[in-house]
Design a protein around this motif. Sequence first.
Motif, PDB file in Angstrom:
ATOM      1  N   ASP A  46     -11.591 -21.448   0.166  1.00  0.00           N
ATOM      2  CA  ASP A  46     -11.990 -20.261   0.841  1.00  0.00           C
ATOM      3  C   ASP A  46     -13.859 -20.146   0.080  1.00  0.00           C
ATOM      4  O   ASP A  46     -14.946 -19.487   0.988  1.00  0.00           O
ATOM      5  CB  ASP A  46     -12.181 -19.374   1.293  1.00  0.00           C
ATOM      6  CG  ASP A  46     -11.201 -19.007   2.028  1.00  0.00           C
ATOM      7  OD1 ASP A  46     -11.493 -19.884   3.048  1.00  0.00           O
ATOM      8  OD2 ASP A  46      -9.765 -19.103   2.344  1.00  0.00           O
TER       9      ASP A  46
ATOM     10  N   LYS B   6     -15.814 -22.739   1.104  1.00  0.00           N
ATOM     11  CA  LYS B   6     -17.563 -22.625   2.057  1.00  0.00           C
ATOM     12  C   LYS B   6     -18.037 -21.576   1.356  1.00  0.00           C
ATOM     13  O   LYS B   6     -19.244 -21.268   2.072  1.00  0.00           O
ATOM     14  CB  LYS B   6     -16.264 -22.183   3.200  1.00  0.00           C
ATOM     15  CG  LYS B   6     -16.033 -22.676   3.444  1.00  0.00           C
ATOM     16  CD  LYS B   6     -14.670 -22.569   4.553  1.00  0.00           C
ATOM     17  CE  LYS B   6     -13.652 -23.675   4.914  1.00  0.00           C
ATOM     18  NZ  LYS B   6     -12.861 -23.205   6.344  1.00  0.00           N
TER      19      LYS B   6
ATOM     20  N   LEU C  99     -18.501 -29.719   1.127  1.00  0.00           N
ATOM     21  CA  LEU C  99     -16.972 -29.004   0.636  1.00  0.00           C
ATOM     22  C   LEU C  99     -16.243 -28.912  -0.671  1.00  0.00           C
ATOM     23  O   LEU C  99     -15.495 -28.815  -1.440  1.00  0.00           O
ATOM     24  CB  LEU C  99     -16.809 -28.082   1.948  1.00  0.00           C
ATOM     25  CG  LEU C  99     -17.453 -27.168   2.690  1.00  0.00           C
ATOM     26  CD1 LEU C  99     -16.798 -27.041   3.825  1.00  0.00           C
ATOM     27  CD2 LEU C  99     -18.422 -25.986   1.836  1.00  0.00           C
TER      28      LEU C  99
ATOM     29  N   LYS D  39     -22.452 -21.575   2.287  1.00  0.00           N
ATOM     30  CA  LYS D  39     -22.971 -21.105   3.071  1.00  0.00           C
ATOM     31  C   LYS D  39     -24.532 -19.953   2.619  1.00  0.00           C
ATOM     32  O   LYS D  39     -25.290 -19.624   2.541  1.00  0.00           O
ATOM     33  CB  LYS D  39     -22.120 -19.614   3.624  1.00  0.00           C
ATOM     34  CG  LYS D  39     -21.534 -20.789   4.223  1.00  0.00           C
ATOM     35  CD  LYS D  39     -19.771 -19.241   5.687  1.00  0.00           C
ATOM     36  CE  LYS D  39     -19.753 -20.046   6.810  1.00  0.00           C
ATOM     37  NZ  LYS D  39     -18.924 -18.958   7.090  1.00  0.00           N
TER      38      LYS D  39
ATOM     39  N   GLN E  38     -21.045 -31.109   5.811  1.00  0.00           N
ATOM     40  CA  GLN E  38     -20.639 -30.257   5.467  1.00  0.00           C
ATOM     41  C   GLN E  38     -19.800 -30.302   4.971  1.00  0.00           C
ATOM     42  O   GLN E  38     -19.708 -30.113   3.391  1.00  0.00           O
ATOM     43  CB  GLN E  38     -20.914 -28.815   6.344  1.00  0.00           C
ATOM     44  CG  GLN E  38     -20.388 -27.508   5.652  1.00  0.00           C
ATOM     45  CD  GLN E  38     -19.983 -26.484   6.676  1.00  0.00           C
ATOM     46  OE1 GLN E  38     -21.006 -26.858   7.719  1.00  0.00           O
ATOM     47  NE2 GLN E  38     -19.648 -25.866   6.116  1.00  0.00           N
ATOM     48  N   GLN E  39     -18.325 -31.081   5.270  1.00  0.00           N
ATOM     49  CA  GLN E  39     -17.345 -31.679   4.435  1.00  0.00           C
ATOM     50  C   GLN E  39     -17.014 -31.685   3.729  1.00  0.00           C
ATOM     51  O   GLN E  39     -16.123 -31.685   2.531  1.00  0.00           O
ATOM     52  CB  GLN E  39     -16.085 -31.339   5.812  1.00  0.00           C
ATOM     53  CG  GLN E  39     -14.610 -31.504   4.914  1.00  0.00           C
ATOM     54  CD  GLN E  39     -14.127 -29.980   5.015  1.00  0.00           C
ATOM     55  OE1 GLN E  39     -14.090 -28.986   5.870  1.00  0.00           O
ATOM     56  NE2 GLN E  39     -13.862 -29.983   3.693  1.00  0.00           N
TER      57      GLN E  39
END
Length: 96
Positions: free
Chosen positions: A82, A85, A68, A89, A64-65
């Motif tokens: 933010d 993220k 991102l 999602k 995930q990172q």
Amino acid sequence: MKKLVLPMVAAAFAVGLATAGSAHADEDGFFVDLTEYGYGDTSTDTALKLGYAICEDVQAGVPQQTTLDSIYQNTGDAVDADDAKFLYKAAILNLC
């Protein structure tokens, strides 16, 4: 026994995410989320490409990172960590 708890929790979480995402996954929901977050003027084609690229990363097992960081680094100054993220999602919940 403790060594088995974390993998079991992670597996349960992954199953929950997969089930929750498929319950209402669609492009319209993705755009509703983007609009409510403040991305209402985003190009439909660009947003979908980004959303489906996120899904491809998830399906390929990309951490995930890593995804991102890629979103944050490649979308310009208008997208902060933010925002990345949120986009991640929203894509998982609506497109994957």
